[in-house]
Design a protein around this motif. Structure first.
Motif, PDB file in Angstrom:
ATOM      1  N   GLU A  96      12.653 -26.527  10.751  1.00  0.00           N
ATOM      2  CA  GLU A  96      11.333 -27.054  10.397  1.00  0.00           C
ATOM      3  C   GLU A  96      10.350 -26.908  11.553  1.00  0.00           C
ATOM      4  O   GLU A  96       9.147 -26.715  11.348  1.00  0.00           O
ATOM      5  N   ARG A  97      10.857 -26.976  12.773  1.00  0.00           N
ATOM      6  CA  ARG A  97       9.994 -26.860  13.944  1.00  0.00           C
ATOM      7  C   ARG A  97       9.183 -25.568  13.932  1.00  0.00           C
ATOM      8  O   ARG A  97       8.040 -25.530  14.389  1.00  0.00           O
ATOM      9  N   TRP A  98       9.759 -24.481  13.423  1.00  0.00           N
ATOM     10  CA  TRP A  98       9.058 -23.202  13.419  1.00  0.00           C
ATOM     11  C   TRP A  98       7.772 -23.256  12.601  1.00  0.00           C
ATOM     12  O   TRP A  98       6.795 -22.603  12.920  1.00  0.00           O
ATOM     13  N   THR A  99       7.791 -24.046  11.535  1.00  0.00           N
ATOM     14  CA  THR A  99       6.609 -24.115  10.673  1.00  0.00           C
ATOM     15  C   THR A  99       5.493 -24.921  11.320  1.00  0.00           C
ATOM     16  O   THR A  99       4.362 -24.931  10.820  1.00  0.00           O
ATOM     17  N   LYS A 100       5.809 -25.607  12.419  1.00  0.00           N
ATOM     18  CA  LYS A 100       4.809 -26.419  13.115  1.00  0.00           C
ATOM     19  C   LYS A 100       4.266 -25.705  14.352  1.00  0.00           C
ATOM     20  O   LYS A 100       3.438 -26.269  15.078  1.00  0.00           O
ATOM     21  N   ARG A 101       4.731 -24.488  14.597  1.00  0.00           N
ATOM     22  CA  ARG A 101       4.248 -23.751  15.759  1.00  0.00           C
ATOM     23  C   ARG A 101       2.782 -23.359  15.563  1.00  0.00           C
ATOM     24  O   ARG A 101       2.273 -23.283  14.443  1.00  0.00           O
ATOM     25  N   ASN A 102       2.117 -23.090  16.672  1.00  0.00           N
ATOM     26  CA  ASN A 102       0.727 -22.659  16.626  1.00  0.00           C
ATOM     27  C   ASN A 102       0.547 -21.492  17.590  1.00  0.00           C
ATOM     28  O   ASN A 102       0.688 -21.682  18.794  1.00  0.00           O
ATOM     29  N   PRO A 103       0.274 -20.277  17.078  1.00  0.00           N
ATOM     30  CA  PRO A 103       0.022 -19.968  15.673  1.00  0.00           C
ATOM     31  C   PRO A 103       1.283 -20.141  14.817  1.00  0.00           C
ATOM     32  O   PRO A 103       2.401 -20.043  15.326  1.00  0.00           O
ATOM     33  N   PRO A 104       1.091 -20.365  13.508  1.00  0.00           N
ATOM     34  CA  PRO A 104       2.234 -20.606  12.625  1.00  0.00           C
ATOM     35  C   PRO A 104       3.032 -19.334  12.370  1.00  0.00           C
ATOM     36  O   PRO A 104       2.514 -18.220  12.482  1.00  0.00           O
ATOM     37  N   VAL A 105       4.293 -19.514  12.017  1.00  0.00           N
ATOM     38  CA  VAL A 105       5.113 -18.360  11.663  1.00  0.00           C
ATOM     39  C   VAL A 105       4.708 -17.841  10.283  1.00  0.00           C
ATOM     40  O   VAL A 105       4.238 -18.596   9.432  1.00  0.00           O
ATOM     41  N   THR A 106       4.898 -16.555  10.101  1.00  0.00           N
ATOM     42  CA  THR A 106       4.631 -15.938   8.811  1.00  0.00           C
ATOM     43  C   THR A 106       5.666 -14.846   8.573  1.00  0.00           C
ATOM     44  O   THR A 106       6.295 -14.359   9.525  1.00  0.00           O
ATOM     45  N   SER A 107       5.857 -14.475   7.321  1.00  0.00           N
ATOM     46  CA  SER A 107       6.812 -13.406   7.020  1.00  0.00           C
ATOM     47  C   SER A 107       6.084 -12.071   7.007  1.00  0.00           C
ATOM     48  O   SER A 107       4.910 -11.991   6.648  1.00  0.00           O
ATOM     49  N   VAL A 108       6.789 -11.039   7.416  1.00  0.00           N
ATOM     50  CA  VAL A 108       6.229  -9.688   7.450  1.00  0.00           C
ATOM     51  C   VAL A 108       7.036  -8.822   6.496  1.00  0.00           C
ATOM     52  O   VAL A 108       8.270  -8.869   6.492  1.00  0.00           O
ATOM     53  N   GLY A 109       6.364  -8.019   5.695  1.00  0.00           N
ATOM     54  CA  GLY A 109       7.077  -7.203   4.727  1.00  0.00           C
ATOM     55  C   GLY A 109       7.681  -8.081   3.661  1.00  0.00           C
ATOM     56  O   GLY A 109       8.894  -8.130   3.470  1.00  0.00           O
ATOM     57  N   ARG A 110       6.849  -8.816   2.957  1.00  0.00           N
ATOM     58  CA  ARG A 110       7.322  -9.813   2.002  1.00  0.00           C
ATOM     59  C   ARG A 110       8.247  -9.214   0.947  1.00  0.00           C
ATOM     60  O   ARG A 110       8.117  -8.045   0.591  1.00  0.00           O
ATOM     61  N   LEU A 111       9.133 -10.045   0.472  1.00  0.00           N
ATOM     62  CA  LEU A 111      10.023  -9.691  -0.627  1.00  0.00           C
ATOM     63  C   LEU A 111       9.748 -10.642  -1.783  1.00  0.00           C
ATOM     64  O   LEU A 111       9.558 -11.837  -1.570  1.00  0.00           O
ATOM     65  N   ASP A 112       9.747 -10.120  -3.006  1.00  0.00           N
ATOM     66  CA  ASP A 112       9.483 -10.992  -4.146  1.00  0.00           C
ATOM     67  C   ASP A 112      10.685 -11.886  -4.425  1.00  0.00           C
ATOM     68  O   ASP A 112      11.760 -11.714  -3.849  1.00  0.00           O
ATOM     69  N   LYS A 113      10.477 -12.835  -5.302  1.00  0.00           N
ATOM     70  CA  LYS A 113      11.484 -13.863  -5.575  1.00  0.00           C
ATOM     71  C   LYS A 113      12.818 -13.267  -5.999  1.00  0.00           C
ATOM     72  O   LYS A 113      13.883 -13.806  -5.679  1.00  0.00           O
ATOM     73  N   ASP A 114      12.796 -12.140  -6.714  1.00  0.00           N
ATOM     74  CA  ASP A 114      14.017 -11.558  -7.259  1.00  0.00           C
ATOM     75  C   ASP A 114      14.647 -10.507  -6.354  1.00  0.00           C
ATOM     76  O   ASP A 114      15.605  -9.835  -6.751  1.00  0.00           O
ATOM     77  N   THR A 115      14.109 -10.341  -5.148  1.00  0.00           N
ATOM     78  CA  THR A 115      14.638  -9.347  -4.207  1.00  0.00           C
ATOM     79  C   THR A 115      15.258 -10.060  -3.010  1.00  0.00           C
ATOM     80  O   THR A 115      14.695 -11.013  -2.476  1.00  0.00           O
ATOM     81  N   SER A 116      16.417  -9.583  -2.580  1.00  0.00           N
ATOM     82  CA  SER A 116      17.116 -10.162  -1.431  1.00  0.00           C
ATOM     83  C   SER A 116      17.045  -9.205  -0.245  1.00  0.00           C
ATOM     84  O   SER A 116      16.579  -8.075  -0.355  1.00  0.00           O
ATOM     85  N   GLY A 117      17.526  -9.702   0.896  1.00  0.00           N
ATOM     86  CA  GLY A 117      17.679  -8.811   2.035  1.00  0.00           C
ATOM     87  C   GLY A 117      16.849  -9.159   3.248  1.00  0.00           C
ATOM     88  O   GLY A 117      16.415 -10.295   3.430  1.00  0.00           O
ATOM     89  N   LEU A 118      16.634  -8.151   4.077  1.00  0.00           N
ATOM     90  CA  LEU A 118      16.041  -8.328   5.393  1.00  0.00           C
ATOM     91  C   LEU A 118      14.560  -8.681   5.329  1.00  0.00           C
ATOM     92  O   LEU A 118      13.764  -7.986   4.708  1.00  0.00           O
ATOM     93  N   LEU A 119      14.233  -9.776   6.008  1.00  0.00           N
ATOM     94  CA  LEU A 119      12.860 -10.237   6.111  1.00  0.00           C
ATOM     95  C   LEU A 119      12.620 -10.608   7.571  1.00  0.00           C
ATOM     96  O   LEU A 119      13.494 -11.191   8.218  1.00  0.00           O
ATOM     97  N   LEU A 120      11.460 -10.273   8.093  1.00  0.00           N
ATOM     98  CA  LEU A 120      11.107 -10.656   9.455  1.00  0.00           C
ATOM     99  C   LEU A 120      10.130 -11.821   9.417  1.00  0.00           C
ATOM    100  O   LEU A 120       9.215 -11.845   8.590  1.00  0.00           O
ATOM    101  N   ILE A 121      10.344 -12.788  10.292  1.00  0.00           N
ATOM    102  CA  ILE A 121       9.475 -13.951  10.418  1.00  0.00           C
ATOM    103  C   ILE A 121       9.012 -14.018  11.868  1.00  0.00           C
ATOM    104  O   ILE A 121       9.819 -13.912  12.790  1.00  0.00           O
ATOM    105  N   THR A 122       7.701 -14.186  12.076  1.00  0.00           N
ATOM    106  CA  THR A 122       7.179 -14.181  13.442  1.00  0.00           C
ATOM    107  C   THR A 122       5.903 -14.998  13.552  1.00  0.00           C
ATOM    108  O   THR A 122       5.210 -15.232  12.558  1.00  0.00           O
TER     109      THR A 122
END
Length: 232
Positions: A96-122
């Protein structure tokens, strides 16, 4: 996010998700913030860049003070948003701490709800810009399972650079399709159009039943378990 100037202790801790200024003050008052083993007492104390690695909160070093980059194995059923009401969010899978960072974390190369696999968060803006810029060329590799036997001709169609998607006014860039088994293919793209892999197959009469991303640029999912993450 690399900082070259001294930073106030409370600003530093708050930016890394340790809470509001008031909450950080409470940590300091409780003697839970130390520098080289000595409790810090002044929230306004300036912390030099070379000292940041020596700061501890409840005995733990500060996490990724120069910016966070994480690989996440996203399961099916999770959405890539901070917004409430759209289903289970990927941010429930990380601290949960990551969501409180400033600037906030965000996902890169989003995947839709029905897709699994590698996602980057930064929370590193320069990486978000690099990977999402229209000029960027980032290879993404997917494994797709479809509803009927694949045909060899699809390899040339995907690679042609002429495949058109419904409601689009320009063809997809050439993509590499490898037929792995009767109904499984490995697809390598350099674009990131909306639901692109699913729509490419659909344009040729195939329905994607399962979609899984295994690579994003230089990052490979490897043996990372579903729902797990790793700082890189």
């Amino acid at each position: 996010m690399n900082q070259s100037k001294p930073r106030r202790l409370d600003q530093l801790l708050s930016s890394l998700g340790h809470g509001s200024r008031r909450e950080v003050r409470e940590l300091i008052d409780a003697g839970l913030v130390t520098l080289r083993g000595e409790a810090l007492e002044d929230e306004g104390q300036k912390i030099a860049p070379q000292d940041v690695a020596e700061v501890r909160v409840e005995g733990e070093p500060l996490e990724a003070p120069d910016g966070l980059l994480v690989m996440l194995h996203k399961p099916v059923g999770y959405v890539c948003t901070h917004a409430a009401g759209e289903g289970e969010t990927i941010y429930k899978l990380v601290p949960e701490r990551w969501t409180k960072r400033n600037p906030p974390v965000t996902s890169v190369g989003r995947l839709d709800k029905d897709t699994s696999g590698l996602l980057l968060i930064t929370d590193r803006g320069e990486l978000v810009q690099r990977w999402t810029s229209p000029k960027s060329v980032v290879e993404k590799v997917y494994v797709a399972e479809v509803d009927k036997p694949l045909e060899a001709g699809l390899v040339d169609v995907f690679a042609s650079g002429t495949l058109m998607l419904r409601s689009e006014d320009s063809p997809c860039l050439p993509a590499k399709l490898e037929i792995v088994s009767e109904r499984t293919a490995r697809v390598t793209l350099t674009e990131g159009r909306y639901h692109q892999v699913r729509r490419m197959f659909a344009s040729q009469g195939w329905h994607v039943e399962k979609l899984h991303r295994v690579n994003f640029g230089e990052y490979d999912l490897g043996e990372l378990a579903e729902g797990e993450w790793r700082v890189v």
